[in-house]
Design an enzyme around this catalytic site. Structure first.
Site, PDB file in Angstrom:
ATOM      1  N   SER A  38       0.224   5.061   5.352  1.00  0.00           N
ATOM      2  CA  SER A  38       1.516   5.695   5.608  1.00  0.00           C
ATOM      3  C   SER A  38       2.703   4.751   5.466  1.00  0.00           C
ATOM      4  O   SER A  38       3.842   5.173   5.562  1.00  0.00           O
ATOM      5  CB  SER A  38       1.526   6.325   6.997  1.00  0.00           C
ATOM      6  OG  SER A  38       1.385   5.308   7.967  1.00  0.00           O
ATOM      7  N   LYS A  39       2.453   3.440   5.238  1.00  0.00           N
ATOM      8  CA  LYS A  39       3.577   2.521   5.081  1.00  0.00           C
ATOM      9  C   LYS A  39       3.679   2.019   3.639  1.00  0.00           C
ATOM     10  O   LYS A  39       4.301   1.007   3.358  1.00  0.00           O
ATOM     11  CB  LYS A  39       3.415   1.334   6.036  1.00  0.00           C
ATOM     12  CG  LYS A  39       3.566   1.771   7.478  1.00  0.00           C
ATOM     13  CD  LYS A  39       3.667   0.606   8.429  1.00  0.00           C
ATOM     14  CE  LYS A  39       3.848   1.140   9.852  1.00  0.00           C
ATOM     15  NZ  LYS A  39       3.894   0.081  10.846  1.00  0.00           N
ATOM     16  N   ASN A  40       3.058   2.733   2.729  1.00  0.00           N
ATOM     17  CA  ASN A  40       3.041   2.336   1.324  1.00  0.00           C
ATOM     18  C   ASN A  40       4.246   2.947   0.617  1.00  0.00           C
ATOM     19  O   ASN A  40       4.355   4.169   0.501  1.00  0.00           O
ATOM     20  CB  ASN A  40       1.714   2.840   0.725  1.00  0.00           C
ATOM     21  CG  ASN A  40       1.588   2.560  -0.746  1.00  0.00           C
ATOM     22  OD1 ASN A  40       2.487   2.832  -1.524  1.00  0.00           O
ATOM     23  ND2 ASN A  40       0.439   2.031  -1.138  1.00  0.00           N
TER      24      ASN A  40
END
Lengths: 313, 220
Positions: free
Chosen positions: B46-48
């Site tokens: 989810s932090k890509n």
């Protein structure tokens, strides 16, 4: 108080540079240009850049340049503004900016500015204030700020200012220390710091220091060594660094070291990486830790390197 | 195409996503399927940056067909990490570009009830107040006020909006007047903001001094 294991960190970085085939290196392959900047700048701050084969690094950097003028993260990778700045910074470290076709690189960056003054990261159009900072920093190093509309670039950054004095990635985006560094840095590089409410932002930034002495990036989040750079350099640029407890921050960074194998991690006892090693050492440099060369908070390059760019040898 | 692009193991590499977009355009790929595909990858990454940018590219192409899916998707990510910067950034883009403002303040309030210190939710609340189309704003509060739950939150938001220059409709005035406690002055105060402050003093007695201070600032 602990000590900086400088020699261990040098060995750690040199070992990372040699590794190409293990899992971590493969996963990081696409951003090797960033990794090289982090590693090499750390070596320079530690006074050990001469451990590296200059010609080998410079020729690898130039092999990463795309026909558009931008640089990719590694050989054969698509160009992006992120890697273009790192490439230019690496060449600056080695005093090799003269190998560049300056027009080619600067035209690539200028072509990424949008109507509203913002910058895209590449041809796919993602907009973020990170890219504003990157563009302005890169063009400033290459003495070509006149190729873009600086006034519009500044007004876009100002439009990302929030009620708390901080800045986000786009207008309305939550204030975040990383984005704040980018916006404050961009304003500093263009002589536009009068747009910053220094007392208000200084308060927001110094509130990032938590009990352990480390800094977080937003309210109620965990501390992370990388914020020793994003928050600290911002505070220095707005002349409010005396609002944090420097000794406690130094101790926090030193506690994040791997004293056996070298390298620095995001917080104590986690795995180390080149990114956090750089930000930890750079943070200590800003805190005037003995034995480290000084680093410029806006250019994120050693002060000597910046002086050489603007004032000659 | 899916057989060709087995890239789940390489979601961190930007070039893979570039290539995928080129193929989607060339083969006129199903973009609704693509949203589902990215959702599965995003849940564990989810932090890509690449995934979020790719998602936005797909949503731009789908336009308002994607609105509810995008809002649902960001809610799912925020359930796992209520302060995920990418999710909030994407959500702000969705409401501005595709619409869907109606539920936003209520959603922020739900998150604040779970964690009053969620700075992202506070930021989003301010973003809605200052960026959402003005015409739609009072309608949302009238509905919340009429439901009489969360009235403190709705009233304080209306107060902020009035201070920001909102011109209240007669409907909003009537709904606010209906909330006045019995015994309060039954003459409607032309200054709606003052009325709101008086009501808040009564329904939020813990912060009575704060609401008195807000009222005093109105008169200066």
């Amino acid at each position: 108080m602990g000590e900086l294991a400088a020699e261990k960190h040098v060995q750690y970085i040199l070992s990372v540079e040699k590794r190409k085939d293990d899992l971590v290196s493969v996963v990081m392959e696409h951003l090797r240009m960033n990794g090289a900047y982090w590693g090499l700048t750390t070596l320079d701050l530690l006074g050990k850049l001469d451990n590296v084969d200059v010609d080998k690094v410079v020729s690898w950097v130039m092999e990463c340049q795309h026909e558009s003028g931008g640089f990719g993260g590694n050989i054969g990778h698509d160009p992006h503004i992120l890697y273009t700045l790192s490439a230019v910074q690496i060449l600056a470290l080695f005093d090799k900016l003269n190998v560049l076709d300056v027009d080619k690189v600067t035209n690539y960056i200028a072509g990424l500015q949008n109507e509203d003054g913002s910058f895209s990261g590449d041809m796919w159009g993602e907009v973020d204030t990170r890219f504003s900072y990157i563009s302005l920093c890169c063009l400033s190093i290459l003495r070509c700020l006149n190729k873009i509309n600086v006034e519009k670039a500044v007004s876009y950054i100002v439009s990302c200012k929030n009620l708390d004095g901080g800045f986000g990635s786009t207008p309305g985006g939550e204030s975040h220390a990383g984005q704040i560094f980018c916006c404050v840095g961009a304003l500093a590089l263009t002589g536009s710091l009068h747009h910053v409410d220094k007392d208000l932002l200084g308060w927001w930034l110094c509130e990032r220091q938590v009990k352990s002495g480390g800094l977080n990036g937003r309210p109620e989040k965990l501390p992370d060594v990388c914020y020793s750079w994003w928050v600290l350099s911002s505070l220095i640029m707005i002349d409010r660094v005396h609002w944090i407890n420097k000794e406690k921050l130094v101790q926090f960074i030193l506690d994040c070291q791997d004293m056996e194998n070298g390298g620095i991690s995001d917080r104590p006892d986690d795995a180390v990486d080149v990114y956090h090693t750089y930000f930890g050492v750079a943070g200590l440099s800003l805190l005037e830790y003995p034995g480290l060369r000084a680093i410029d908070p806006a250019y994120a390059l050693p002060v000597d390197v910046v002086n050489r760019i603007f004032f000659g040898k | 195409m899916r057989a060709v692009l087995v890239m789940c193991g390489y979601s961190w590499i930007p070039d893979v996503w570039h290539f995928r977009r080129l193929i989607l355009e060339a083969l006129d790929g199903d973009l609704h399927d693509e949203l589902g595909f990215t959702e599965n990858i995003a849940k564990s990454n989810s932090k890509n940056y690449q995934i979020w940018h790719h998602r936005r590219w797909v949503a731009v192409k789908l336009g308002t067909d994607a609105t509810s899916k995008e809002l649902e998707f960001t809610k799912k990510i925020l359930t796992l990490d209520a302060k995920n910067y990418h999710a909030w950034s994407h959500r702000q883009w969705v409401v501005q570009a595709l619409g869907g403002w109606d539920d936003e303040l209520h959603y922020c309030w739900q998150l604040l009830e779970e964690d009053i210190f969620n700075n992202s939710a506070w930021n989003q609340r301010y973003f809605v107040m200052t960026t959402s189309p003005p015409a739609g704003r009072p309608g949302r509060y009238e509905r919340v006020l009429s439901a009489k739950n969360n009235s403190i939150f709705a009233l304080s938001t209306i107060l902020d909006l009035l201070c920001h220059g909102l011109q209240p409709s007669q409907e909003l005035r009537d709904v606010v007047d209906a909330l006045k406690a019995s015994g309060q002055n039954d003459q409607p105060d032309p200054d709606l903001a003052k009325t709101v402050c008086c009501i808040l003093e009564g329904v939020d007695p813990m912060r009575a001094n704060y609401w008195k201070w807000r009222k005093s600032k109105l008169m200066s």
